[in-house]
Write a protein that holds these residues in place. Structure first.
Motif, mmCIF file in Angstrom:
data_model
loop_
_atom_site.group_PDB
_atom_site.id
_atom_site.type_symbol
_atom_site.label_atom_id
_atom_site.label_comp_id
_atom_site.label_asym_id
_atom_site.label_seq_id
_atom_site.Cartn_x
_atom_site.Cartn_y
_atom_site.Cartn_z
ATOM 1 N N HIS A 20 -3.579 -33.620 41.788
ATOM 2 C CA HIS A 20 -3.630 -33.226 43.202
ATOM 3 C C HIS A 20 -2.853 -31.939 43.440
ATOM 4 N N SER A 21 -1.754 -31.773 42.749
ATOM 5 C CA SER A 21 -0.905 -30.598 42.974
ATOM 6 C C SER A 21 -1.540 -29.315 42.450
ATOM 7 N N ASN A 22 -2.657 -29.428 41.728
ATOM 8 C CA ASN A 22 -3.330 -28.239 41.185
ATOM 9 C C ASN A 22 -4.485 -27.747 42.062
ATOM 10 N N ILE A 23 -4.676 -28.364 43.211
ATOM 11 C CA ILE A 23 -5.796 -28.008 44.080
ATOM 12 C C ILE A 23 -5.328 -27.057 45.182
ATOM 13 N N PHE A 24 -6.090 -25.980 45.374
ATOM 14 C CA PHE A 24 -5.767 -24.985 46.393
ATOM 15 C C PHE A 24 -6.992 -24.693 47.249
ATOM 16 N N GLU A 25 -6.739 -24.393 48.513
ATOM 17 C CA GLU A 25 -7.805 -24.047 49.443
ATOM 18 C C GLU A 25 -7.703 -22.569 49.793
ATOM 19 N N ILE A 26 -8.811 -21.870 49.693
ATOM 20 C CA ILE A 26 -8.856 -20.455 50.058
ATOM 21 C C ILE A 26 -9.438 -20.332 51.459
ATOM 22 N N LEU A 27 -8.684 -19.749 52.365
ATOM 23 C CA LEU A 27 -9.138 -19.490 53.732
ATOM 24 C C LEU A 27 -9.300 -17.989 53.905
ATOM 25 N N ARG A 28 -10.434 -17.567 54.447
ATOM 26 C CA ARG A 28 -10.748 -16.141 54.550
ATOM 27 C C ARG A 28 -10.683 -15.676 55.996
ATOM 28 N N ASP A 29 -10.266 -14.427 56.151
ATOM 29 C CA ASP A 29 -10.268 -13.781 57.466
ATOM 30 C C ASP A 29 -11.726 -13.515 57.856
ATOM 31 N N ASN A 30 -12.131 -14.011 59.007
ATOM 32 C CA ASN A 30 -13.521 -13.827 59.441
ATOM 33 C C ASN A 30 -13.899 -12.362 59.587
ATOM 34 N N ASN A 31 -12.931 -11.526 59.895
ATOM 35 C CA ASN A 31 -13.211 -10.106 60.112
ATOM 36 C C ASN A 31 -13.100 -9.280 58.831
ATOM 37 N N ASP A 32 -12.442 -9.826 57.839
ATOM 38 C CA ASP A 32 -12.273 -9.123 56.567
ATOM 39 C C ASP A 32 -12.200 -10.177 55.469
ATOM 40 N N GLN A 33 -13.339 -10.444 54.840
ATOM 41 C CA GLN A 33 -13.436 -11.529 53.871
ATOM 42 C C GLN A 33 -12.537 -11.337 52.654
ATOM 43 N N SER A 34 -12.031 -10.132 52.452
ATOM 44 C CA SER A 34 -11.154 -9.900 51.310
ATOM 45 C C SER A 34 -9.734 -10.363 51.579
ATOM 46 N N ARG A 35 -9.389 -10.583 52.849
ATOM 47 C CA ARG A 35 -8.050 -11.071 53.191
ATOM 48 C C ARG A 35 -8.069 -12.597 53.219
ATOM 49 N N VAL A 36 -7.131 -13.184 52.464
ATOM 50 C CA VAL A 36 -7.142 -14.642 52.328
ATOM 51 C C VAL A 36 -5.734 -15.209 52.452
ATOM 52 N N ARG A 37 -5.704 -16.488 52.791
ATOM 53 C CA ARG A 37 -4.524 -17.313 52.623
ATOM 54 C C ARG A 37 -4.875 -18.446 51.657
ATOM 55 N N ILE A 38 -3.865 -18.949 50.973
ATOM 56 C CA ILE A 38 -4.091 -19.983 49.970
ATOM 57 C C ILE A 38 -3.227 -21.189 50.322
ATOM 58 N N ARG A 39 -3.883 -22.269 50.751
ATOM 59 C CA ARG A 39 -3.157 -23.469 51.122
ATOM 60 C C ARG A 39 -3.000 -24.376 49.897
ATOM 61 N N ALA A 40 -1.771 -24.814 49.651
ATOM 62 C CA ALA A 40 -1.478 -25.691 48.516
ATOM 63 C C ALA A 40 -1.653 -27.148 48.906
ATOM 64 N N SER A 41 -1.502 -28.024 47.925
ATOM 65 C CA SER A 41 -1.728 -29.451 48.146
ATOM 66 C C SER A 41 -0.683 -30.082 49.064
ATOM 67 N N ASN A 42 0.471 -29.435 49.234
ATOM 68 C CA ASN A 42 1.504 -29.979 50.120
ATOM 69 C C ASN A 42 1.294 -29.599 51.583
ATOM 70 N N GLY A 43 0.189 -28.874 51.855
ATOM 71 C CA GLY A 43 -0.135 -28.485 53.220
ATOM 72 C C GLY A 43 0.396 -27.131 53.629
ATOM 73 N N PHE A 44 1.232 -26.523 52.803
ATOM 74 C CA PHE A 44 1.799 -25.213 53.111
ATOM 75 C C PHE A 44 1.029 -24.112 52.389
ATOM 76 N N PHE A 45 1.204 -22.880 52.876
ATOM 77 C CA PHE A 45 0.539 -21.733 52.275
ATOM 78 C C PHE A 45 1.419 -21.097 51.210
ATOM 79 N N LEU A 46 0.755 -20.547 50.190
ATOM 80 C CA LEU A 46 1.490 -19.733 49.219
ATOM 81 C C LEU A 46 1.986 -18.470 49.895
ATOM 82 N N GLN A 47 3.173 -18.059 49.516
ATOM 83 C CA GLN A 47 3.695 -16.787 50.014
ATOM 84 C C GLN A 47 4.478 -16.105 48.909
#
Length: 507
Positions: A141-168
């Motif tokens: 479970h800890s190896n799963i990440f979600e990629i969320l993309r900016d609707n206005n710029d698909q190259s800009r992303v956030r990466i949500r980890a399995s603990n519910g927080f984003f990578l920074q």
């Protein structure tokens, strides 16, 4: 009465001998003039790109390489040492260690595989937030990440980890999953925003089936199998001077109707149909194991998930492949259309050793011989400098064929060649190569793939005609025959159907 009966028996025996010869088995045959049915039972996206159109986030399929540049640090995210350690954000340029291969779970959830084949996850043995690449399996479970993309710029992303927080990227030396924001826009000052660049390209059977998911993939693939190659294609083939088809299949076909995920059932029924159509129109069939378990070369046409090659690394893997060959041979052994079985397509050297491929070819040959006297085709390894390396094995076995693939492509040797230089290369170099692997008592030779396409820009129809004619003349000297790649393709010169109908190739 006795004399008449004896005459009848002798006549029947002679007729059976003649039929055996015309059937092309090892007791005598004819030269193959075939076309490959590529992109049908083993997906290759470049042959039919529309097959992928309905996949959400289709630019993020299995095996796609992604690189993340932190807007906060201005540096690329990297798996330190290529894996087995921490994740940092301190690289000024991106290459292997900075590229993460996607293993797709759904349209937005992924595992990230690093250069040394470990998977990115959270350091659960430590503080639970540091990003590391130490796991050899993707399932945690800890190896799963979600990629969320900016609707206005698909190259800009956030990466949500399995603990519910984003990578920074707090600093260049620390990538952690402890950013709770993500609702404050996509500004350059946000440490959880990364610019994502995709690299590489892989659109094979694994990508299309896993991309659509288990329910949608069944519908899409069955529609594809039922429409891409149909009975009329075999009728068309029979009206030309073609006398055979080479049909690439994947290893999962032997588990039909319930192959392991993400593959879906139905390709075996399509192959059954092909044999029925081949018999109806007098066309011979070469079964070609194009995609072996784990991939024998890492390419999409061998259904590699992420470019890795795992085939042949264990005895179990080889045994599984032999079992697939035996399954296919036994299923079609009584069909008058079965002409040859190709044990594997384009194993990669040096990744697949000569010892490994020789061991497999001998076991595969024996599996075919349990059920059929069809020819057994052994593909030369890609990248090997010795085209006769299989002769010690193949020369001692009855009814063997060595398969070579000739393209005036995929090498900088052809980049600046003129029309005439390409044709001269065929007549001189390819002739010499074919002569080198042709021996009186050795295996037969087969140009299993070739195409009338090249690097020449702006070539005229007459140039293509000369190029095709030159290849037909040279490859026609192969003692087993040749097979054009492929029957149907969105790229016209790769489609033999289009080339024949439009007068570019005259058989």
């Amino acid at each position: 009465m006795y004399v008449r009966t004896r005459v009848v028996v002798i006549s029947i025996c002679l007729l059976m001998c003649c039929l055996g010869t015309s059937d092309g088995r090892v007791n005598g045959g004819f030269k193959i003039k075939a076309v490959n049915l590529g992109g049908w039972l083993v997906t290759e996206g470049w042959i039919k790109p529309s097959l992928f159109d309905g996949i959400p986030n289709k630019d993020l399929l299995d095996g796609k390489g992604v690189q993340f540049k932190s807007l906060r640090t201005g540096k690329y995210v990297c798996a330190e040492s290529g894996g087995g350690s921490i994740i940092v954000a301190n690289r000024t340029a991106a290459s292997g260690w900075e590229t993460f291969k996607l293993w797709r779970i759904n349209a937005s959830m992924f595992n990230f595989r690093v250069f040394n084949k470990q998977f990115v996850g959270l350091d659960t043995a430590g503080n639970g937030v540091d990003a590391v690449a130490v796991s050899n399996t993707p399932g945690h479970h800890s190896n799963i990440f979600e990629i969320l993309r900016d609707n206005n710029d698909q190259s800009r992303v956030r990466i949500r980890a399995s603990n519910g927080f984003f990578l920074q990227a707090k600093t260049e030396e620390s990538v952690t999953a402890d950013y709770g924001g993500g609702g404050n826009g996509w500004g350059d000052d946000d440490p959880s925003v990364f610019v994502m660049k995709t690299v590489g390209h892989s659109e094979g059977e694994f990508q299309v089936t896993n991309g659509y998911g288990p329910e949608k993939a069944v519908q899409v693939m069955k529609e594809h199998w039922n429409t891409f190659i149909v009975e009329d294609d075999f009728k068309f083939i029979s009206t030309t001077r073609l006398n055979a088809v080479r049909i690439p299949v994947g290893w999962w076909i032997a588990s039909d109707p319930n192959p392991p995920p993400p593959y879906v059932g139905g390709s075996l029924q399509a192959l059954d149909n092909a044999f029925l159509w081949a018999q109806k129109y007098g066309v011979k069939v070469i079964i070609d194991l194009h995609a072996a378990p784990g991939s024998q070369n890492g390419f999409e046409h061998s259904s590699s998930r992420d470019g890795s090659r795992e085939w042949g690394t264990t005895d179990d893997n080889i045994k599984q492949t032999v079992d697939i060959i035996e399954f296919l041979t036994a299923r079609y052994a009584n069909s008058p259309s079965l002409y040859a079985v190709e044990l594997i397509n384009e194993p990669l050297s040096p990744g697949v050793s000569l010892n490994t491929i020789t061991k497999y070819y001998k076991a595969g040959y024996d599996a075919v011989r349990k059920h059929s006297d069809a020819y057994v085709v052994m593909s030369n390894r890609l990248g090997t400098a010795e085209p006769r390396e299989l002769f010690p094995l193949a020369s001692g076995l009855k009814g063997t064929v060595i398969d070579v693939h000739y393209y005036n492509l995929f090498s900088d040797v052809f980049d600046n060649m003129t029309v005439q230089q390409n044709i001269d290369f065929i007549r001189t170099n390819r002739t010499a190569e074919l002569n080198h692997i042709a021996t009186t008592n050795g295996p037969l030779t087969f140009v299993g793939e070739w195409v009338a396409e090249w690097q020449v820009q702006g070539a005229r129809k007459e140039d293509y005609q000369r190029f095709g004619k030159g290849q037909l003349e040279v490859y026609g000297r192969a003692t087993f025959g040749w097979a054009y790649w492929t029957l149907r393709n969105v790229n016209n010169h790769w489609s033999l159907e289009w080339m024949i109908k439009n007068g570019y190739i005259n058989l």
